[in-house]
Enzyme design. Structure first.
Site, short mmCIF file in Angstrom:
data_model
loop_
_atom_site.label_atom_id
_atom_site.label_comp_id
_atom_site.label_asym_id
_atom_site.label_seq_id
_atom_site.Cartn_x
_atom_site.Cartn_y
_atom_site.Cartn_z
N LYS A 1 -15.12 -12.79 84.44
CA LYS A 1 -14.35 -14.03 84.71
C LYS A 1 -14.35 -14.37 86.20
CE LYS A 1 -11.43 -13.94 80.61
NZ LYS A 1 -11.65 -12.56 80.11
P1 BMP Z 1 -8.04 -7.93 71.96
O1 BMP Z 1 -8.83 -8.27 70.68
O2 BMP Z 1 -7.75 -6.46 72.07
O3 BMP Z 1 -6.83 -8.79 72.15
O4 BMP Z 1 -9.04 -8.23 73.20
C1 BMP Z 1 -9.46 -9.53 73.51
C2 BMP Z 1 -10.53 -9.50 74.57
O5 BMP Z 1 -10.98 -10.84 74.81
C3 BMP Z 1 -10.10 -8.95 75.93
O6 BMP Z 1 -11.19 -8.24 76.50
C4 BMP Z 1 -9.82 -10.21 76.76
O7 BMP Z 1 -10.10 -10.01 78.15
C5 BMP Z 1 -10.78 -11.22 76.17
N1 BMP Z 1 -10.31 -12.64 76.22
C6 BMP Z 1 -9.17 -13.08 75.55
O8 BMP Z 1 -8.49 -12.29 74.89
N2 BMP Z 1 -8.80 -14.41 75.61
C7 BMP Z 1 -9.50 -15.34 76.31
O9 BMP Z 1 -9.14 -16.51 76.30
C8 BMP Z 1 -10.67 -14.91 76.98
C9 BMP Z 1 -11.05 -13.58 76.92
O10 BMP Z 1 -12.16 -13.19 77.52
#
Ligand code: BMP
Length: 262
Positions: free
Chosen positions: A93
């Protein structure tokens, strides 16, 4: 409508070589699952990559959370990516001026551009961020996903920001470097040669304690237009992560096949 087209068809429309490669990989391997390998020990990430590798098209890292980062961790990850046929994305990012992101992308401890097929970037600084990232490359085949929306509650992105982000992704001289858009809705962009990456996917929960908002695999693919769904804790914290990866893969792929059959 782009969401009705198959990944094979969209591979042929892609301007980014990385998008083309990833669309074809998804079609051949029959998976639209991205694992967010958000673990803090190198060995744990490699173990997860080994177990889930056969079921994913993309493995997404946050290398700055790895406590024992090393060059050998990266070469092991690359070996697994080759062996199991998945692409590597560093979810950095980037969000600074062109010159700074160029340095952040290629220098420092992580040397991201030397190993990550794909990276993510915010569009906040304007289109110079894409130019800055591209300037760091020395002929490697790479791509970027631009963030046009976020999954967190209360995020500051409005319609204008979203539209301009999509313009940066689809217009101008650097579109061959943009492989896709990170967003939460099927009307975010129209060009079928870009890949929609959508995080915030979990089967049994709607939110976490820190603002994350979740949807089901079927909802993100059929209603929100996800081409690739990102799953982190839904797999990482399952009692059997490999079986969870298989379940997510199966449900996401079934939703995609229904979407294109309609
Ligand atoms: P999780 O499924 O454990 O919530 O992880 C989501 C992943 O997606 C994390 O690595 C986070 O940085 C990324 N992410 C997100 O959740 N929302 C966004 O809008 C953009 C992302 O990159």
């Amino acid at each position: 409508v782009r969401t009705r087209l198959t990944y094979e068809t969209r591979a042929n429309l892609a301007k980014s070589p990385l998008a083309k490669r990833l669309f074809n990989l998804m079609a051949n391997k029959q998976t639209n699952l991205c694992l967010a390998a958000d673990l803090t020990k190198a060995a744990d990430i490699l173990d997860m990559a080994e177990k889930c590798g056969p079921y994913i098209c993309l493995l997404k890292t946050h290398v700055d959370i790895v406590e024992d980062f090393s060059d050998s961790f990266i070469s092991s990850l690359q070996t697994l990516a080759k062996q199991h046929n998945f692409v590597l994305m560093e979810d950095r990012k980037f969000a600074d001026i062109g010159n700074t992101v160029s340095l952040q992308y290629s220098k420092g401890i992580y040397k991201i551009s030397s190993w990550a097929d794909l990276v993510t970037a915010h569009t906040l600084p304007g289109r110079s961020i894409v130019q800055g990232l591209k300037a760091a490359l020395e002929g490697e085949e790479r791509g970027v996903f631009l963030l046009a929306e976020m999954s967190s509650s209360g995020n500051l992105i409005d319609d204008k920001y979203k539209e301009t982000s999509v313009k940066i992704a689809t217009e101008g001289g650097d579109v061959d470097f943009v492989a896709g858009v990170v967003c939460q809705s099927s009307n975010c962009f129209a060009f079928p040669g870009l890949i929609q990456l959508t995080p915030g996917v979990k089967i049994n929960e709607n939110v976490d304690k820190l603002g994350q908002q979740y949807q089901t695999p079927e909802h993100v693919v059929k209603q929100l237009g996800a081409d690739i769904a990102v799953v982190g804790r839904g797999i990482l914290q399952a009692s059997n992560p490999q079986q969870a990866a298989i379940n997510y893969r199966d449900r996401l792929w079934a939703a995609y096949t229904e979407r294109v059959a309609k």
